[in-house]
Design a protein around this motif. Sequence first.
Motif, PDB file in Angstrom:
ATOM      1  N   ARG A  35      11.493  37.585 -48.689  1.00 23.46           N
ATOM      2  CA  ARG A  35       9.951  37.202 -48.337  1.00 23.46           C
ATOM      3  C   ARG A  35       9.148  36.776 -49.522  1.00 23.46           C
ATOM      4  NH1 ARG A  35       7.900  41.970 -46.583  1.00 23.46           N
ATOM      5  NH2 ARG A  35       8.595  41.457 -44.422  1.00 23.46           N
ATOM      6  N   TYR A  36       8.413  35.637 -49.060  1.00 21.05           N
ATOM      7  CA  TYR A  36       7.474  34.954 -50.225  1.00 21.05           C
ATOM      8  C   TYR A  36       6.215  35.054 -49.741  1.00 21.05           C
ATOM      9  CZ  TYR A  36      12.077  33.343 -51.543  1.00 21.05           C
ATOM     10  OH  TYR A  36      13.469  33.394 -52.051  1.00 21.05           O
ATOM     11  N   LYS A  37       5.121  35.031 -50.763  1.00 17.75           N
ATOM     12  CA  LYS A  37       3.792  35.207 -50.453  1.00 17.75           C
ATOM     13  C   LYS A  37       3.041  34.134 -51.239  1.00 17.75           C
ATOM     14  CE  LYS A  37       0.100  38.585 -50.958  1.00 17.75           C
ATOM     15  NZ  LYS A  37      -0.366  39.641 -51.429  1.00 17.75           N
ATOM     16  N   THR A  38       2.139  33.626 -50.640  1.00 21.85           N
ATOM     17  CA  THR A  38       1.389  32.594 -51.421  1.00 21.85           C
ATOM     18  C   THR A  38      -0.085  32.901 -51.041  1.00 21.85           C
ATOM     19  OG1 THR A  38       1.648  30.730 -49.900  1.00 21.85           O
ATOM     20  CG2 THR A  38       2.847  30.676 -51.980  1.00 21.85           C
ATOM     21  N   PRO A  39      -0.962  33.083 -52.021  1.00 17.74           N
ATOM     22  CA  PRO A  39      -2.366  33.368 -51.879  1.00 17.74           C
ATOM     23  C   PRO A  39      -3.219  32.308 -51.231  1.00 17.74           C
ATOM     24  CG  PRO A  39      -2.137  32.924 -54.072  1.00 17.74           C
ATOM     25  CD  PRO A  39      -0.739  32.741 -53.462  1.00 17.74           C
ATOM     26  N   TYR A  40      -4.488  32.801 -50.855  1.00 15.51           N
ATOM     27  CA  TYR A  40      -5.643  32.008 -50.610  1.00 15.51           C
ATOM     28  C   TYR A  40      -6.028  31.045 -51.679  1.00 15.51           C
ATOM     29  CZ  TYR A  40      -6.352  33.728 -45.957  1.00 15.51           C
ATOM     30  OH  TYR A  40      -6.231  34.201 -44.487  1.00 15.51           O
ATOM     31  N   LEU A  41      -6.232  29.893 -51.547  1.00 14.08           N
ATOM     32  CA  LEU A  41      -6.525  29.146 -52.713  1.00 14.08           C
ATOM     33  C   LEU A  41      -7.967  27.924 -52.430  1.00 14.08           C
ATOM     34  CD1 LEU A  41      -3.133  27.611 -53.600  1.00 14.08           C
ATOM     35  CD2 LEU A  41      -4.376  29.232 -54.933  1.00 14.08           C
ATOM     36  N   VAL A  42      -8.653  27.759 -53.645  1.00 20.17           N
ATOM     37  CA  VAL A  42      -9.637  26.844 -53.289  1.00 20.17           C
ATOM     38  C   VAL A  42      -9.408  25.554 -54.054  1.00 20.17           C
ATOM     39  CG1 VAL A  42     -11.271  27.698 -55.007  1.00 20.17           C
ATOM     40  CG2 VAL A  42     -12.185  26.750 -52.864  1.00 20.17           C
ATOM     41  N   HIS A  43     -10.007  24.465 -53.795  1.00 23.01           N
ATOM     42  CA  HIS A  43      -9.946  23.177 -54.227  1.00 23.01           C
ATOM     43  C   HIS A  43     -10.547  23.213 -55.798  1.00 23.01           C
ATOM     44  CE1 HIS A  43     -10.422  23.063 -50.183  1.00 23.01           C
ATOM     45  NE2 HIS A  43      -9.658  22.142 -49.973  1.00 23.01           N
ATOM     46  N   ALA A  44     -11.739  23.609 -56.187  1.00 25.14           N
ATOM     47  CA  ALA A  44     -12.334  23.647 -57.459  1.00 25.14           C
ATOM     48  C   ALA A  44     -12.110  22.082 -58.091  1.00 25.14           C
ATOM     49  CB  ALA A  44     -11.828  24.846 -58.297  1.00 25.14           C
ATOM     50  N   ARG A  74     -11.451  18.983 -50.607  1.00 24.94           N
ATOM     51  CA  ARG A  74     -12.623  19.911 -50.281  1.00 24.94           C
ATOM     52  C   ARG A  74     -13.686  18.666 -49.748  1.00 24.94           C
ATOM     53  NH1 ARG A  74     -16.515  21.295 -48.380  1.00 24.94           N
ATOM     54  NH2 ARG A  74     -17.784  22.927 -49.044  1.00 24.94           N
ATOM     55  N   LYS A  75     -13.420  17.659 -50.235  1.00 25.78           N
ATOM     56  CA  LYS A  75     -14.708  16.612 -49.841  1.00 25.78           C
ATOM     57  C   LYS A  75     -14.457  15.927 -48.635  1.00 25.78           C
ATOM     58  CE  LYS A  75     -16.419  16.896 -54.734  1.00 25.78           C
ATOM     59  NZ  LYS A  75     -16.367  16.265 -55.841  1.00 25.78           N
ATOM     60  N   SER A  76     -13.295  16.165 -47.870  1.00 29.71           N
ATOM     61  CA  SER A  76     -13.128  15.749 -46.756  1.00 29.71           C
ATOM     62  C   SER A  76     -13.840  16.406 -45.572  1.00 29.71           C
ATOM     63  CB  SER A  76     -11.733  15.366 -46.095  1.00 29.71           C
ATOM     64  OG  SER A  76     -11.087  16.652 -46.365  1.00 29.71           O
ATOM     65  N   LYS A  77     -14.506  17.470 -45.847  1.00 34.97           N
ATOM     66  CA  LYS A  77     -15.097  18.283 -45.183  1.00 34.97           C
ATOM     67  C   LYS A  77     -16.976  18.138 -45.403  1.00 34.97           C
ATOM     68  CE  LYS A  77     -11.432  20.705 -45.544  1.00 34.97           C
ATOM     69  NZ  LYS A  77     -10.364  20.470 -46.416  1.00 34.97           N
ATOM     70  N   GLN A 116     -16.801  30.037 -53.625  1.00 34.27           N
ATOM     71  CA  GLN A 116     -17.285  31.129 -52.709  1.00 34.27           C
ATOM     72  C   GLN A 116     -17.553  30.606 -51.255  1.00 34.27           C
ATOM     73  OE1 GLN A 116     -20.146  33.794 -54.851  1.00 34.27           O
ATOM     74  NE2 GLN A 116     -18.343  34.930 -55.461  1.00 34.27           N
ATOM     75  N   GLN A 117     -17.739  29.365 -51.263  1.00 33.76           N
ATOM     76  CA  GLN A 117     -18.129  28.909 -49.815  1.00 33.76           C
ATOM     77  C   GLN A 117     -17.399  27.695 -49.385  1.00 33.76           C
ATOM     78  OE1 GLN A 117     -20.283  30.543 -47.895  1.00 33.76           O
ATOM     79  NE2 GLN A 117     -21.687  31.757 -49.455  1.00 33.76           N
ATOM     80  N   GLY A 118     -15.936  27.841 -49.796  1.00 37.35           N
ATOM     81  CA  GLY A 118     -15.041  26.560 -49.459  1.00 37.35           C
ATOM     82  C   GLY A 118     -14.361  26.767 -48.169  1.00 37.35           C
ATOM     83  N   TYR A 119     -13.734  25.700 -48.204  1.00 40.15           N
ATOM     84  CA  TYR A 119     -12.634  25.827 -46.804  1.00 40.15           C
ATOM     85  C   TYR A 119     -11.452  25.848 -47.678  1.00 40.15           C
ATOM     86  CZ  TYR A 119     -16.087  23.164 -43.893  1.00 40.15           C
ATOM     87  OH  TYR A 119     -17.106  22.933 -43.202  1.00 40.15           O
ATOM     88  N   TYR A 120     -10.893  27.088 -47.293  1.00 41.33           N
ATOM     89  CA  TYR A 120      -9.828  27.683 -48.114  1.00 41.33           C
ATOM     90  C   TYR A 120      -8.487  27.068 -47.618  1.00 41.33           C
ATOM     91  CZ  TYR A 120     -13.485  30.119 -50.107  1.00 41.33           C
ATOM     92  OH  TYR A 120     -14.794  30.218 -50.766  1.00 41.33           O
ATOM     93  N   HIS A 121      -7.534  27.177 -48.799  1.00 40.20           N
ATOM     94  CA  HIS A 121      -6.178  26.981 -48.391  1.00 40.20           C
ATOM     95  C   HIS A 121      -5.537  28.379 -47.943  1.00 40.20           C
ATOM     96  CE1 HIS A 121      -1.670  25.927 -48.750  1.00 40.20           C
ATOM     97  NE2 HIS A 121      -1.661  27.203 -49.323  1.00 40.20           N
ATOM     98  N   ALA A 122      -4.942  28.368 -46.733  1.00 39.99           N
ATOM     99  CA  ALA A 122      -4.633  29.639 -46.226  1.00 39.99           C
ATOM    100  C   ALA A 122      -3.542  30.262 -46.982  1.00 39.99           C
ATOM    101  CB  ALA A 122      -4.351  29.455 -44.922  1.00 39.99           C
ATOM    102  N   ARG A 138     -13.595  29.824 -43.660  1.00 39.25           N
ATOM    103  CA  ARG A 138     -13.220  28.516 -43.124  1.00 39.25           C
ATOM    104  C   ARG A 138     -11.895  28.202 -43.840  1.00 39.25           C
ATOM    105  NH1 ARG A 138     -18.785  25.072 -44.451  1.00 39.25           N
ATOM    106  NH2 ARG A 138     -18.220  26.054 -46.501  1.00 39.25           N
ATOM    107  N   ILE A 139     -10.933  27.572 -43.058  1.00 44.04           N
ATOM    108  CA  ILE A 139      -9.726  27.255 -43.499  1.00 44.04           C
ATOM    109  C   ILE A 139      -9.774  25.738 -43.591  1.00 44.04           C
ATOM    110  CG2 ILE A 139      -7.217  27.245 -43.033  1.00 44.04           C
ATOM    111  CD1 ILE A 139      -8.372  29.945 -43.786  1.00 44.04           C
ATOM    112  N   GLY A 140      -9.198  25.044 -44.530  1.00 45.36           N
ATOM    113  CA  GLY A 140      -9.020  23.868 -44.673  1.00 45.36           C
ATOM    114  C   GLY A 140      -7.853  23.048 -45.406  1.00 45.36           C
ATOM    115  N   TRP A 141      -7.816  21.820 -45.520  1.00 54.07           N
ATOM    116  CA  TRP A 141      -6.697  21.499 -46.094  1.00 54.07           C
ATOM    117  C   TRP A 141      -6.799  21.169 -47.631  1.00 54.07           C
ATOM    118  CZ3 TRP A 141      -9.170  19.674 -42.181  1.00 54.07           C
ATOM    119  CH2 TRP A 141     -10.218  18.553 -42.133  1.00 54.07           C
ATOM    120  N   MET A 142      -5.848  21.660 -48.366  1.00 58.45           N
ATOM    121  CA  MET A 142      -5.980  21.358 -49.970  1.00 58.45           C
ATOM    122  C   MET A 142      -4.703  20.400 -50.219  1.00 58.45           C
ATOM    123  SD  MET A 142      -6.281  24.163 -52.963  1.00 58.45           S
ATOM    124  CE  MET A 142      -4.755  24.386 -53.453  1.00 58.45           C
ATOM    125  N   ARG A 143      -4.917  19.577 -51.139  1.00 55.76           N
ATOM    126  CA  ARG A 143      -3.778  18.935 -51.832  1.00 55.76           C
ATOM    127  C   ARG A 143      -2.249  19.289 -51.692  1.00 55.76           C
ATOM    128  NH1 ARG A 143      -3.673  16.825 -58.126  1.00 55.76           N
ATOM    129  NH2 ARG A 143      -2.541  14.814 -57.791  1.00 55.76           N
TER     130      ARG A 143
END
Lengths: 753, 158
Positions: free
Chosen positions: A344-353, A409-412, A441-447, A517-522
Amino acid sequence: MDMVKLSRREFLTYSGIMGSGLILGCNTTEQAQSKIAQNAINSGLAKSDRLNLFVAIQADGTVEIVSHRVEMGQGSKTGIPQIVAEELEADWQKVKVIQGLGNKAYGNQNTDGSTSIRLFFEKLREMGASARMMLEQAAAQYWQVPIEAVYAKENYIINKNTQAKLAYGDLAELASKQVVPDIKSLKFKAPEQYRLIGKPVPIVDLKEMTMGKANYGVDKTLPNMLIASIERCPVLHGKVSSFNAEKALAVPGVVKVIEMPATRDVVSFFPLAGVAVLATNTWAAMQGRKLLEIQWDLGEKQHINSDQEFETYKNNLNQKPIFVAKKGDVKNGFLSAKTLVEARYKTPYLVHAPMEPPMATAWFHDGICEIWACVQDPQSTMNSAAAMMNLPADMFVVEPTLLGGAFGRKSKPDFSNEAVFLAHKTQQPVKVVWSREDDIQQGYYHAGALENIKAGIDDKGNITTWHQQTVYPTIASTFNNDKHTPQDFELSLGFGDLAYDFDHVLMEKAEAKAPVRIGWMRSVCNIQHAFALNCFLDEIAHKINKPTAEVMLKALGADRNVNHKEEFGFSFTNYSEKLERHPYSTKRYREVLQHLIKQTPIDQTLPNNQGWGIAVHRSFVSYIAVASKVSVVNNKLSVDEIHCVVDCGLAINPDRIKAQMEGAMIFGLSIALMGKIDIKAGQVVQSNFHDYPVTRMPQAPNITVHLLNPTENVPSGVGEPGVPPVAPSICNAIFAATGQRYRDLPLNQYLTV
Amino acid sequence: MITLNVNNQDHQIDAPDEMPLLWAIRDLMQYTGTKFGCGKGLCGACTVHINGQPIRSCITPVALAKNSKIKTIEGVSDKGDHVIQIAWQENNVPQCGYCQSGQIMNALPLIERSAEKNTTPTDEEIDNHMAGNICRCGTYPRIKQAIKDATVALIKGA
Ligand code: FES
Ligand code: FES
């Protein structure tokens, strides 16, 4: 046909790039005189002789070429005009690049999905070739010779018989009056004749960027402009109960305090609930904001913790898997297998920054609203502003600035909608400035994601059976409150589009509700899918005592184009490309991997605590293999070297492709080593670069990029596909170095980085 | 009113003592080449020089910059032809470009110091010196090369 300067409406009516984009429209209408039309055109190609949607030539020979996508570091503001200028036979020194405003006529302007070149390559060539042909026609008319008697060369049309030359600038007006050539009559250069395509042309803003003269979203200033800093509700869908602005208003420079509209049920690109402080300078706005006294109604999501969410994801995968696709019969496959491997593999929430946080300026005047913002998609910026304000989209004139990084990030355009809302309220120009804390803190996060894989291997070391499961909150949840499982467009990012040839395959997913909020990140879901897949193949290789590359190559089987619909019943979206144009080729998959093995000493004998690891992945219709070398000494990890082999089809600008790969390696390194967003009590825990660290120079390894077959095949994606193989290659290298397997990112949970 | 000397020009500005130099430079003096990245001294995007020393203008109150010489990216050269800018251009360093003003301002004293000693800085020296400047686009390998090239150019030119 009388060609005239066209209005924006005519752009829309006659010259959608979905049509030809070559025809400019025939009449000036009343609307053409309207302010909207004038504004839309003025910063485009207004004052010169336009030959089509992308090209205009001035009398002094300046060749204006529109870049209809935005520039965020990926280089398309250079690559796009490079392609047009190539077919136009323009002198690159005379090319002036015009940033296209938001305009449907350009077709899709959403600068994400690594699409700028691959989706527009042919269209851009047509624009260049058509404009060149109009210049040829004009010269032929002038000399009274057939068009075959002239040819174009570096801003001149040359008469083959007399060798006489006419400069593009001198021909411009006459050319603009020519009949627009039929697309079928266009002649394109042979690749051997290319002078710009395939060359490392420096980016057009290079010098300005070294002088502090390049303009980003944060740099917009207007007379009488107010600057807004917004305190947003820390929990999604929470509300402002009440607030006291007295102290904020007492700060010198603070002019107004305005409550933002409530967060919409379907959050989409609309603003978040909060209170805005508007001031004459940024510092005053930020200080005022700190002194706001706000009572929040935090709402239902205030009880969410990401650690608990992952437990729920795990249980849902185990107890309530949902069928995605299959081939053969995994049950029987496992029964007849000699060896079973499972992980089992796990990847965390991420933000673009991105280095520049979101920034946007809006101004209502003269019946229009102008927006200057670091947005990835000027059209969604117009459309969502129109939806929010209940005004026609035509009223919004969007000029994208340069973007100080974006990564999705900036496509939202929620931030530009904040500026629109406040500019409307104040009837003044307003610039909304996001702090780094706001951005984190107010992003559209990579899930955050979990993935289980189980494989059955026969006595000859063949992987026969493959059961993979994945779970994460879907991006669709941002636009539709009923979506709670990964969607096909997400599973098409490295999960359902399996390259490997196994007899029995079962693919499943499960439910996961979105805490934020979930969004697409690179590179989007390829991050988790490529991580699990490549780490797991390495685990299998170890288990059966074979080199990882050998296991991968064997599992790929014979070269073939995979049709995932036919093979697994999976609806593969192929990055919006047709399979005929961009087949899923295991041959190209194999070739990048073999080239990697050839180019890097992954088999070398290394001292203890050093190791190589590899990974290979197809995403954004490009093929990329990565090898990383690490050393682990006293629990301190250092990534010493990364090699990357990229097959992205025809390389328009090899230097920018290399730069994107270097950047992707370093972006991937941030994900592998340090990237992690935690949610506690519904709020994002991290806030700035001290607790959301990204790669710094001392952590950056030597990077070597190899372009494979850069003149074969049509262009494919570049901005994103470098990212997914990085983290698994590093984890595999750590295993080679230490025998320790890490299946949860980031690595700084275990190692000093 | 406070008087600040930026790029050899005196500016009278109306700012409270505690306003960070960054916002005074950007909002009140319109030198927008200096960028905001974190506001906490964590990223280096806002780097300018005070009396030749690189500092983080986002955490430096204007009061501390009075009676000093402040240099921003705009003060490096008029035409973008300082050796450091040329090295950046020749190595095609920038991607989005946003961090590069800060990178250049932070690197400049290292280059000058090294050139004075007639040596090119080592990878390790560069790493240490530049560790406070983030480039999210990942231009580090090229920044490193540009720093070395600029030092060589400065030594040759001097
Ligand atoms: S903005 Fe000053 S260090 Fe980041
Ligand atoms: S070039 Fe984009 S952050 Fe450095």
